[in-house]
Write a protein that holds these residues in place. Structure first.
Motif, short mmCIF file in Angstrom:
data_model
loop_
_atom_site.label_atom_id
_atom_site.label_comp_id
_atom_site.label_asym_id
_atom_site.label_seq_id
_atom_site.Cartn_x
_atom_site.Cartn_y
_atom_site.Cartn_z
N SER A 66 -10.77 5.86 3.58
CA SER A 66 -9.69 6.71 3.07
C SER A 66 -9.29 7.77 4.09
N ILE A 67 -10.27 8.29 4.83
CA ILE A 67 -9.95 9.28 5.88
C ILE A 67 -9.23 8.60 7.03
N ALA A 68 -9.70 7.41 7.41
CA ALA A 68 -9.04 6.66 8.48
C ALA A 68 -7.58 6.38 8.11
N MET A 69 -7.36 6.01 6.85
CA MET A 69 -5.99 5.71 6.40
C MET A 69 -5.15 6.97 6.39
N SER A 70 -5.72 8.08 6.00
CA SER A 70 -5.01 9.36 6.02
C SER A 70 -4.58 9.71 7.45
#
Length: 110
Positions: free
Chosen positions: A73-77
């Motif tokens: 989720s952080i990578a996608m953000s």
């Protein structure tokens, strides 16, 4: 002030925002490569709060590190924030974004 002293370059002249951004990006990449992902993300957060410029290499390294540590989720953000830093999406960044979706099991988003 300590803030102005941190803006000094090695040659003693006042550094530009770009000089500071480059130094911070190098630090973030080094932390990410050393599996210090919490510190890397914390430093990146500081950069964002100070409106410092990120570069493609730093974002891609952070995305890869996040994916390795199941932080899709952080990578996608990060992937979704590329335009904020005027970073063009390339094959490697798209691959990291797709990997992030896989980590989150969000196949529709991929």
């Amino acid at each position: 002030s300590s803030s102005s002293s941190s803006m000094m370059m090695i040659d003693g002249s006042k550094g530009t925002e770009l000089d500071m951004s480059a130094a911070f990006c190098t630090a973030v990449r080094t932390m990410a490569k050393s599996h210090m992902w919490r510190e890397a993300l914390s430093t990146m957060s500081l950069m964002v709060s100070r409106k410092m410029q990120m570069d493609r290499f730093t974002i891609s390294r952070l995305m890869m590190t996040c994916n390795q540590h199941e932080l899709g989720s952080i990578a996608m953000s990060l992937f979704e924030s590329l335009e904020q830093w005027n970073i063009e999406k390339d094959t490697y960044l798209y691959t990291q974004g797709i990997t992030a979706c896989g980590k989150m099991k969000d196949w529709q988003r991929a």
